[in-house]
Scaffold this active site. Structure first.
Site, short mmCIF file in Angstrom:
data_model
loop_
_atom_site.label_atom_id
_atom_site.label_comp_id
_atom_site.label_asym_id
_atom_site.label_seq_id
_atom_site.Cartn_x
_atom_site.Cartn_y
_atom_site.Cartn_z
N LYS A 1 -17.92 -1.36 5.60
CA LYS A 1 -18.28 -2.41 4.66
C LYS A 1 -19.79 -2.45 4.41
CE LYS A 1 -16.79 -7.08 3.46
NZ LYS A 1 -16.00 -8.26 3.88
N GLU B 1 0.81 -1.22 0.00
CA GLU B 1 0.00 0.00 0.00
C GLU B 1 0.85 1.27 0.00
OE1 GLU B 1 -2.56 -3.29 1.68
OE2 GLU B 1 -0.52 -2.56 2.06
N MET C 1 24.18 9.30 2.79
CA MET C 1 24.03 10.59 3.46
C MET C 1 24.31 10.47 4.95
SD MET C 1 23.59 13.74 2.96
CE MET C 1 22.71 14.13 1.45
N PHE D 1 -11.49 -7.78 13.62
CA PHE D 1 -10.38 -8.19 12.76
C PHE D 1 -10.07 -7.10 11.74
CE2 PHE D 1 -8.85 -10.39 8.85
CZ PHE D 1 -7.62 -10.80 9.35
N GLN D 2 -8.83 -6.71 11.69
CA GLN D 2 -8.32 -5.67 10.78
C GLN D 2 -9.05 -4.34 10.96
OE1 GLN D 2 -8.04 -7.27 6.73
NE2 GLN D 2 -5.97 -7.98 7.19
#
Length: 564
Positions: A166, A54, A479, A116-117
């Site tokens: 959902k 993502e 760097m 969940f999630q």
């Protein structure tokens, strides 16, 4: 008014089509599955790019937005899918990139139950978005999306996030879409105060040593033409911030360089010698100012910005101008006198000579015969005529590219400026190519940053996007190593990094690739990469302990910039 009863998921897609969205970057999952099911029916209208993470999706959307001038769109699921967007949201927020991110969420009756999630993505993303909201009813989806696009793309652009439960995706609704053109209490484009601009013009007309510093705000307001007209009439030397590179052609004789910690010597030291300093579409961040208490104290400061919060935030302006850059420059050009400043401009030229001679001597004294990063970038700039879209990651290679690539086209420098996100370049280059399919897109990446998002080679494989990748491999986190070299007694604590065989890795993804170590092969290898029809990865082995100079040490004044 005719309406059609559809699911909330289909309402999401119909709303995006109404906003002329052509490309979406995303990754499916359980909580956003109804939207992905609806997406199946829109394959002829919307191109969905399946990324491998993502964070890759949101960086790709950033690259797309920055090159196309459109709003980037991202899909992600709930929980880890949504939290994986946070770095990109923060990056887009500080670099003013317009994005609309749509995340799936657990059903509304499960909110707050640690389902969940489930994560509180609204709470988590609030500090790093321009606006966010959660939608729990299908009927609210079109209004939320219309508002999101308006907020993301107007005023000072930025990322927005809509979290859709959902059940709202499944719920039926009567669909009707109206684009948002106004929100109460939100005025994205301020009215220009002509009296303030007259005061600015008076300072400019009286100035003996005026100096103009431009930022990305020039490009965000499509003010490149207005800027050129203003500069050519006023004769003022122009320097650019990192994100402003490309807004003014580097080959214009009034362009005097790139500002910042690793910027050019001349514009840095002349900041503390000018009598009028004009900042347009830039925010005087710490990498530009160095020690604020010793920054341009001798100068009258004019600051033009569309975001009122930036005015007087870091540098006190004698004339703060709250305005859109395009509108302000149009009026200012009418008010300023036609002038030239040859003696002042020559001071920049002489300072540039000092920089070139000092760096050349340092290079000659170096015992290393290895390839240098600046050599690669100079030849790349030469053979592309400064016209390619160059996407850089974060580190030494980023600074070298900013210094030595001659950006002659607008929206051609895509990098992570304010946040400094390693891993940005590869996915951003993919998005940049979708944003400007007719241009050559080149990702310049260090070996460290490349390993943060190298899984997006899979996105290149599947989407067949023709991105050119140059890895400048110095076997260090360069760097950080430079700072350890200069300020930590060369105690190289965990900055030497091992890498896989990048050439073999690219070939595993069906990407043509090669590696060079010899200077004599450099130009030929770059030409081979550029002339190849598809994607290509070129690994260039460069000196292990090369440092980027000039450099303004942390806490120092811009007048104390080091050349070695």
């Amino acid at each position: 008014m005719n309406t059609t009863k559809i699911t909330g998921a289909h309402a999401v897609l119909k709303s995006l089509v109404a906003e002329n969205v052509e490309t979406i970057f995303g990754y499916p999952g359980g909580a956003i599955m109804p939207i992905y099911d609806a997406l199946f029916d829109y394959s002829n209208e919307v191109n969905h790019i399946l990324v491998r993470h993502e964070q890759g999706a949101i960086h790709a959307a950033q690259g797309y937005a920055r090159t196309s001038g459109k709003t980037g769109v991202v899909f992600a699921t709930s929980g880890p899918g949504a939290t994986n967007l946070i770095t990109g949201l923060a990056d887009a927020q500080i670099d003013s990139t317009p994005l609309v991110c749509i995340t799936g969420q657990v059903a509304s009756h499960l909110l707050g139950t640690d389902a969940f999630q489930e994560t509180d993505v609204i709470g988590i993303s609030m500090p790093v978005t321009k606006w966010n909201c959660q939608v729990t009813k299908a009927e609210d989806i079109p209004v939320a999306i219309a508002k999101a696009f308006y907020i993301a793309s107007t005023g000072r652009p930025g990322p927005v996030l809509i979290d859709v439960t959902k059940d709202a995706q499944f719920e039926l609704m009567d669909f009707n879409y109206q684009k948002c053109t106004k929100i109460r209490s939100y005025q994205p484009k301020p009215d220009v105060n002509k009296t303030t601009l007259e005061a600015a013009a008076q300072l400019i007309n009286q100035a003996k040593k005026p100096f103009l510093v431009i930022g990305q705000g020039i490009m965000l307001s499509d003010a490149e033409d207005e800027l050129l007209q203003f500069v050519e009439k006023s004769g003022i030397p122009v320097a650019s911030t990192l994100l402003g590179l490309g807004a003014f052609p580097n080959n214009n004789p009034l362009y005097v360089g790139y500002l910042g910690m690793h910027g050019d010597y001349a514009p840095n030291i002349k900041t503390n010698e000018c009598d009028v300093l004009i900042g347009i579409g830039m925010r005087f961040d710490d990498r530009v100012t160095g020690d604020v208490s010793r920054y341009a104290k001798q100068a009258k400061v004019i600051h033009i910005d569309i975001d009122a919060a930036e005015l007087n935030k870091i540098i006190k302006a004698d004339v703060p101008v709250h305005a859109d850059a395009k509108e302000a420059l149009k009026l200012l050009t009418e008010l300023v006198q036609e002038k030239q400043h040859p003696v002042w401009l020559n001071e920049f030229t002489e300072a540039k000579k000092t920089e070139v001679e000092t760096l050349q001597k340092s290079s000659e004294l170096s015992s290393s015969s290895e390839l240098k990063m600046d050599e690669v970038i100079k030849i790349l700039s030469e053979i592309t005529n400064g016209a390619a879209v160059v996407v850089t990651d974060v580190g030494q290679h980023q600074m070298m590219t900013a210094r030595y690539y001659n950006y002659n086209k607008s929206k051609s420098n895509i990098t992570s400026g304010g946040l400094g996100t390693m891993g940005f370049a590869l996915p951003a280059a993919i998005g940049a190519k979708f944003g400007t399919p007719d241009k050559t897109v080149i990702a310049v990446i260090g070996d460290g940053g490349f390993q943060m998002t190298l899984q997006e080679l899979g996105t290149i494989l599947q989407s067949k996007v023709a991105v050119k990748i140059i890895i400048l491999n110095n076997r260090f986190l360069g760097m950080v190593r430079q700072w350890q070299d200069l300020f930590f007694e060369k105690r190289y604590s965990f900055t030497e990094i091992m890498s896989p065989d990048f050439v073999a890795l690219a070939k595993a993804y069906s990407i043509e690739s090669s590696r060079i170590e010899e200077r004599t092969h450099l130009k030929e290898a770059l030409l081979e990469m550029l002339n190849h029809q598809g994607s290509y990865l070129l690994e260039v082995m460069v000196a292990k302990e090369e440092n980027v100079f000039p450099m303004v040490p942390t806490g120092a004044s811009v007048s104390e910039i080091r050349l070695n």
